[in-house]
Write a protein that holds these residues in place. Structure first.
Motif, PDB file in Angstrom:
ATOM      1  N   MET A 187      -4.989   7.881   3.447  1.00 38.47           N
ATOM      2  CA  MET A 187      -5.921   7.384   4.277  1.00 38.47           C
ATOM      3  C   MET A 187      -5.914   6.304   3.721  1.00 38.47           C
ATOM      4  SD  MET A 187      -5.042   9.328   6.902  1.00 38.47           S
ATOM      5  CE  MET A 187      -5.920   8.139   8.114  1.00 38.47           C
ATOM      6  N   GLY A 188      -5.962   5.265   4.193  1.00 41.88           N
ATOM      7  CA  GLY A 188      -6.588   3.304   4.768  1.00 41.88           C
ATOM      8  C   GLY A 188      -5.625   3.031   4.308  1.00 41.88           C
ATOM      9  N   VAL A 189      -6.153   1.135   4.184  1.00 40.60           N
ATOM     10  CA  VAL A 189      -5.775   0.905   3.577  1.00 40.60           C
ATOM     11  C   VAL A 189      -5.603   0.000   1.967  1.00 40.60           C
ATOM     12  CG1 VAL A 189      -5.628  -0.972   5.713  1.00 40.60           C
ATOM     13  CG2 VAL A 189      -7.310  -1.127   4.939  1.00 40.60           C
ATOM     14  N   ARG A 190      -6.234   0.424   1.519  1.00 44.57           N
ATOM     15  CA  ARG A 190      -6.171   0.529  -0.021  1.00 44.57           C
ATOM     16  C   ARG A 190      -6.074   1.966  -0.576  1.00 44.57           C
ATOM     17  NH1 ARG A 190     -11.222  -1.405  -2.116  1.00 44.57           N
ATOM     18  NH2 ARG A 190     -12.423  -0.978  -0.225  1.00 44.57           N
ATOM     19  N   THR A 191      -5.579   1.506  -2.205  1.00 44.20           N
ATOM     20  CA  THR A 191      -5.647   3.126  -2.212  1.00 44.20           C
ATOM     21  C   THR A 191      -6.480   2.541  -3.881  1.00 44.20           C
ATOM     22  OG1 THR A 191      -3.358   2.129  -3.432  1.00 44.20           O
ATOM     23  CG2 THR A 191      -3.639   3.626  -1.629  1.00 44.20           C
ATOM     24  N   THR A 241       0.489  -1.470   6.364  1.00 46.58           N
ATOM     25  CA  THR A 241       1.143  -1.956   8.024  1.00 46.58           C
ATOM     26  C   THR A 241       0.502  -0.607   9.560  1.00 46.58           C
ATOM     27  OG1 THR A 241       3.279  -0.244   7.943  1.00 46.58           O
ATOM     28  CG2 THR A 241       3.443  -2.167   7.600  1.00 46.58           C
ATOM     29  N   LEU A 242       0.214  -0.022   8.295  1.00 51.23           N
ATOM     30  CA  LEU A 242      -0.530   0.872   9.505  1.00 51.23           C
ATOM     31  C   LEU A 242      -1.580   2.185   9.177  1.00 51.23           C
ATOM     32  CD1 LEU A 242       2.904   3.502  10.186  1.00 51.23           C
ATOM     33  CD2 LEU A 242       2.119   1.827  11.759  1.00 51.23           C
ATOM     34  N   GLY A 243      -1.840   1.781   7.762  1.00 53.82           N
ATOM     35  CA  GLY A 243      -3.588   2.426   6.874  1.00 53.82           C
ATOM     36  C   GLY A 243      -3.236   3.634   6.893  1.00 53.82           C
ATOM     37  N   PHE A 244      -2.537   4.147   6.564  1.00 54.95           N
ATOM     38  CA  PHE A 244      -2.499   6.009   6.141  1.00 54.95           C
ATOM     39  C   PHE A 244      -0.202   6.163   5.343  1.00 54.95           C
ATOM     40  CE2 PHE A 244      -0.507   6.422  10.754  1.00 54.95           C
ATOM     41  CZ  PHE A 244       0.732   7.127   9.701  1.00 54.95           C
ATOM     42  N   ARG A 245      -0.746   6.366   4.554  1.00 52.16           N
ATOM     43  CA  ARG A 245       0.496   6.653   4.132  1.00 52.16           C
ATOM     44  C   ARG A 245       1.241   8.474   3.657  1.00 52.16           C
ATOM     45  NH1 ARG A 245       0.164   3.797  -1.117  1.00 52.16           N
ATOM     46  NH2 ARG A 245       0.115   5.750  -3.164  1.00 52.16           N
ATOM     47  N   ILE A 246       2.462   8.452   3.780  1.00 49.47           N
ATOM     48  CA  ILE A 246       2.560   9.479   3.407  1.00 49.47           C
ATOM     49  C   ILE A 246       2.711  10.211   1.856  1.00 49.47           C
ATOM     50  CG2 ILE A 246       4.786  12.174   3.685  1.00 49.47           C
ATOM     51  CD1 ILE A 246       5.312  10.926   6.961  1.00 49.47           C
ATOM     52  N   GLU A 247       2.471  10.951   1.236  1.00 46.52           N
ATOM     53  CA  GLU A 247       2.978  11.483  -0.013  1.00 46.52           C
ATOM     54  C   GLU A 247       4.143  12.606  -0.583  1.00 46.52           C
ATOM     55  OE1 GLU A 247       1.233   8.863  -0.782  1.00 46.52           O
ATOM     56  OE2 GLU A 247       0.224  10.066  -2.999  1.00 46.52           O
ATOM     57  N   GLY A 248       3.929  13.097   0.623  1.00 48.01           N
ATOM     58  CA  GLY A 248       4.981  13.968   0.025  1.00 48.01           C
ATOM     59  C   GLY A 248       4.584  15.782   1.408  1.00 48.01           C
ATOM     60  N   ILE A 249       6.252  15.956   1.326  1.00 45.66           N
ATOM     61  CA  ILE A 249       5.872  17.553   1.737  1.00 45.66           C
ATOM     62  C   ILE A 249       6.959  18.070   1.384  1.00 45.66           C
ATOM     63  CG2 ILE A 249       6.847  18.647   4.436  1.00 45.66           C
ATOM     64  CD1 ILE A 249       7.391  15.868   4.948  1.00 45.66           C
ATOM     65  N   LYS A 250       5.804  19.417   1.064  1.00 44.77           N
ATOM     66  CA  LYS A 250       6.467  21.034   0.939  1.00 44.77           C
ATOM     67  C   LYS A 250       6.534  21.576   1.984  1.00 44.77           C
ATOM     68  CE  LYS A 250       6.628  24.269  -2.696  1.00 44.77           C
ATOM     69  NZ  LYS A 250       6.605  23.614  -4.585  1.00 44.77           N
ATOM     70  N   LYS A 251       8.262  21.951   2.352  1.00 43.69           N
ATOM     71  CA  LYS A 251       8.387  23.038   3.855  1.00 43.69           C
ATOM     72  C   LYS A 251       8.587  24.186   3.386  1.00 43.69           C
ATOM     73  CE  LYS A 251      10.487  21.518   6.820  1.00 43.69           C
ATOM     74  NZ  LYS A 251      11.952  20.646   7.130  1.00 43.69           N
ATOM     75  N   CYS A 252       8.221  24.615   4.013  1.00 44.97           N
ATOM     76  CA  CYS A 252       8.279  27.141   3.936  1.00 44.97           C
ATOM     77  C   CYS A 252       9.633  27.289   2.994  1.00 44.97           C
ATOM     78  CB  CYS A 252       7.986  27.594   5.684  1.00 44.97           C
ATOM     79  SG  CYS A 252       9.417  27.266   6.365  1.00 44.97           S
ATOM     80  N   ASP A 253      10.351  26.954   3.857  1.00 40.87           N
ATOM     81  CA  ASP A 253      11.778  27.157   2.575  1.00 40.87           C
ATOM     82  C   ASP A 253      11.930  26.337   0.971  1.00 40.87           C
ATOM     83  OD1 ASP A 253      11.901  24.549   2.726  1.00 40.87           O
ATOM     84  OD2 ASP A 253      14.009  24.526   3.653  1.00 40.87           O
ATOM     85  N   GLY A 254      10.760  25.909   0.814  1.00 45.61           N
ATOM     86  CA  GLY A 254      10.329  25.862  -0.778  1.00 45.61           C
ATOM     87  C   GLY A 254      10.362  24.508  -1.234  1.00 45.61           C
ATOM     88  N   THR A 255      11.043  23.944  -0.097  1.00 42.62           N
ATOM     89  CA  THR A 255      12.271  22.540  -0.230  1.00 42.62           C
ATOM     90  C   THR A 255      10.968  21.884  -0.697  1.00 42.62           C
ATOM     91  OG1 THR A 255      12.263  21.871   1.685  1.00 42.62           O
ATOM     92  CG2 THR A 255      14.517  22.371   0.536  1.00 42.62           C
ATOM     93  N   GLU A 285     -14.502  -2.507   2.585  1.00 41.81           N
ATOM     94  CA  GLU A 285     -13.668  -1.922   3.777  1.00 41.81           C
ATOM     95  C   GLU A 285     -12.644  -0.841   3.294  1.00 41.81           C
ATOM     96  OE1 GLU A 285     -15.571  -0.903   6.626  1.00 41.81           O
ATOM     97  OE2 GLU A 285     -16.817  -2.186   6.824  1.00 41.81           O
ATOM     98  N   ASP A 286     -12.484   0.253   3.566  1.00 41.73           N
ATOM     99  CA  ASP A 286     -11.010   0.608   3.654  1.00 41.73           C
ATOM    100  C   ASP A 286     -10.296   1.328   4.031  1.00 41.73           C
ATOM    101  OD1 ASP A 286     -12.194   2.890   4.861  1.00 41.73           O
ATOM    102  OD2 ASP A 286     -13.659   3.889   2.952  1.00 41.73           O
ATOM    103  N   GLY A 287     -10.198   1.417   5.511  1.00 40.61           N
ATOM    104  CA  GLY A 287      -9.256   1.187   6.630  1.00 40.61           C
ATOM    105  C   GLY A 287      -9.135   2.449   7.518  1.00 40.61           C
ATOM    106  N   TYR A 288      -9.786   3.225   6.710  1.00 41.92           N
ATOM    107  CA  TYR A 288      -9.862   4.425   7.237  1.00 41.92           C
ATOM    108  C   TYR A 288      -9.412   4.849   8.231  1.00 41.92           C
ATOM    109  CZ  TYR A 288      -9.804   9.950   5.765  1.00 41.92           C
ATOM    110  OH  TYR A 288      -9.862  11.001   5.947  1.00 41.92           O
ATOM    111  N   LEU A 289     -10.814   4.633   9.181  1.00 40.24           N
ATOM    112  CA  LEU A 289     -10.450   4.622  10.654  1.00 40.24           C
ATOM    113  C   LEU A 289      -9.081   4.386  11.745  1.00 40.24           C
ATOM    114  CD1 LEU A 289     -14.319   4.800  12.211  1.00 40.24           C
ATOM    115  CD2 LEU A 289     -12.622   6.714  11.503  1.00 40.24           C
ATOM    116  N   TRP A 290      -9.483   3.318  11.020  1.00 40.96           N
ATOM    117  CA  TRP A 290      -8.301   1.930  11.386  1.00 40.96           C
ATOM    118  C   TRP A 290      -7.018   3.216  11.732  1.00 40.96           C
ATOM    119  CZ3 TRP A 290      -4.002  -0.631   9.528  1.00 40.96           C
ATOM    120  CH2 TRP A 290      -3.221  -1.490   9.950  1.00 40.96           C
ATOM    121  N   GLY A 291      -6.638   3.528  10.292  1.00 47.11           N
ATOM    122  CA  GLY A 291      -5.542   4.225   9.917  1.00 47.11           C
ATOM    123  C   GLY A 291      -5.033   5.434  10.360  1.00 47.11           C
ATOM    124  N   LEU A 292      -6.805   6.220  10.412  1.00 47.74           N
ATOM    125  CA  LEU A 292      -6.778   7.265  11.121  1.00 47.74           C
ATOM    126  C   LEU A 292      -6.452   6.958  13.012  1.00 47.74           C
ATOM    127  CD1 LEU A 292      -7.332  10.487  11.994  1.00 47.74           C
ATOM    128  CD2 LEU A 292      -9.283  10.341  11.832  1.00 47.74           C
TER     129      LEU A 292
END
Ligand code: I3P
Length: 459
Positions: free
Chosen positions: A240-244, A302-316, A416-423
């Motif tokens: 979360m946030g616009v700055r990491t 651009t959105l104030g959050f980013r997807i880091e990773g996904i682990k699916k139930c099938d192990g992928t 400021e971290d832009g957390y609520l904007w991202g949410l």
């Protein structure tokens, strides 16, 4: 993202380094890191308080009987955990034990140079996970020989058989704990956050925290297993946030620029045009420069959050989201993550709305710069879906009397971290998934047995 949210590049800040002199240390830092994020997802998950199958929140009860059984590597040895196995618990004591906590929780700098931050990051808990073997090589005793735990939650009759699994990754950041819990490598900053969160509106949405545990001369945060109530969970980490990065990292990098070859290589892997000619010639980029580049490439800016990773139930497992930037791209990833299941999206939306309300009420949130914290999404085929706020290693207290809005643009100095904007953007994105949602229900078809085999194989 509003224009005013766009930041200057690191070049504008003049933090591009001039020389590379970190040699093999950089190589070591690089080794295996990015490929280990998937393990992170499961073990970030293994930190949080329980939830009901309907998605309603229940505050972690430290006395509940844990429910997770971890499969042993190779399926071999297992043993019952004994009360006398626990020990050296420093429940709530504010002790600085490890070098992995160089980030100040007061907002003032506790580190001497960017080097400190870098070494910090080499070892600190960012979800690079190993749950170690039941017995250490060459030792006759289990590694987790622990003795007495404060507020030991189990009676003798409540003991459960615990087994162990070896997961690939950076050794030592996470360890298996008693059933239903996990040990996360100690960070004073994170520990102080958990202490403050004990009395905060955010408590129902953060990992259940049971104090500090000492083990083999190292300290760990004793936390609830996030996955305890899920069957074949799907897990997504959204930063979360616009700055990491912290403002203090920026200042330090400007004062003492330290180009890193590992970050240069990661940058080139994604975009060979990413580094400047100077960075190419020195084969190094500074940490804030790399972080800013990551933010620009992904949806952080651009959105104030980013997807880091996904682990699916099938192990992928997928961690290739560095260029997932547009709202439409993110929508597609979420659709795939939930298998087009509208009711999961609905549960996530309702949980996120609760979190949003809690954040607005939270004194802790007002008083902290929240950097590098994630929302962890977990759901399974039973319809159980939860979101948790995790990772407080870089969540830093503001000076007394100062507060943040979390939804106004960042300018260096305002923290400021832009957390609520991202949410807010995350909520809109999920609403779009809901509207565009498909009817297919592609829940995991693998059997529990299959999944356990995967775990045992050492993810
Ligand atoms: C990492 C990511 C992490 C950061 C890490 C980066 O890049 O930005 O957030 O750790 O720094 O390498 P990537 O996601 O591209 O792999 P912190 O948030 O803890 O600073 P590090 O290499 O110094 O650990």
């Amino acid at each position: 993202m509003p224009k005013e949210y766009r930041r200057k590049t690191s070049k504008d800040f003049g933090i591009t380094g001039t020389s590379v002199n970190e040699g093999s240390r950089l190589e070591r830092r690089t080794a295996g890191k990015s490929s280990q994020i998937c393990d992170d997802l499961i073990h970030k998950a293994a930190q949080v308080a329980q939830s009901s199958a309907t998605g309603a929140t229940t505050v972690m009860d430290a006395r509940r009987v844990p429910q997770v059984t971890i499969t042993p590597e190779g399926g071999g040895s297992s043993r019952e955990i004994q009360q006398e196995d626990w020990g050296d618990v420093v429940d709530g004591a504010l002790r600085r034990k490890l070098s992995n906590s160089s980030i100040s929780s007061t907002g003032s700098s506790a580190v001497e140079s960017e080097d400190d931050l870098l070494s910090d990051n080499e070892s600190k808990s960012k979800g690079i996970v190993t749950l170690e073997h039941l017995v250490d090589a060459g030792e006759s005793k289990p590694w987790w020989k622990l003795k007495t735990i404060v507020h030991w939650p189990f009676s003798a009759t409540q003991r459960r058989k615990l087994n162990w699994v070896q997961l690939a990754g950076h050794k030592g950041n996470f360890k298996a704990a008693d059933e239903g819990n996990i040990l996360k490598k100690f960070s004073e900053n994170e520990m102080q956050c958990f202490e403050k969160l004990r009395d905060d509106a955010l408590l129902p949405y953060v990992p259940g925290y049971h104090g500090v545990v000492e083990k083999d001369g190292e300290s760990f945060l004793h936390m609830t297993d996030l996955l305890a109530n899920f069957d074949l969970p799907n897990v997504m980490d959204c930063k979360m946030g616009v700055r990491t990065y912290l403002e203090e990292e920026l200042v330090r990098a400007r004062e003492r620029p330290k180009p890193r070859e590992d970050l240069y290589k990661k940058m080139v892997e994604v975009d060979s045009e990413g580094p400047t000619p100077q960075e190419h010639s020195q084969r190094g980029v500074t940490k804030p420069r790399y972080m800013q580049w990551r933010e620009t490439m992904s949806s952080t800016n651009t959105l104030g959050f980013r997807i880091e990773g996904i682990k699916k139930c099938d192990g992928t497992c997928r961690t290739d989201f560095k260029k997932t930037r547009s709202k439409q791209d993110v929508i597609q990833v979420f659709k795939d993550f939930v298998g087009g299941n509208a009711s999961i999206i609905k549960s996530y939306l309702s949980r996120l709305t609760e979190i949003q309300q809690a954040l607005k009420m939270s004194e802790f949130f007002k008083q902290h710069e929240v950097i590098g914290s994630s929302l962890l999404f977990i759901h399974d085929h039973t319809g159980n879906a939860q979101v948790w706020i995790i990772d407080f290693g870089k969540t830093t207290a503001l000076p007394e009397g100062q507060t943040l809005n979390h939804d106004i643009p960042w300018q260096e100095g305002n923290r400021e971290d832009g957390y609520l904007w991202g949410l807010e953007n995350l909520l809109h994105t999920l609403e779009s998934v809901s509207i565009e949602g498909t009817s297919e229900e592609t829940f995991c078809s693998v059997t529990k047995e299959n999944s356990q085999t995967t775990e045992g194989d050492g993810q």
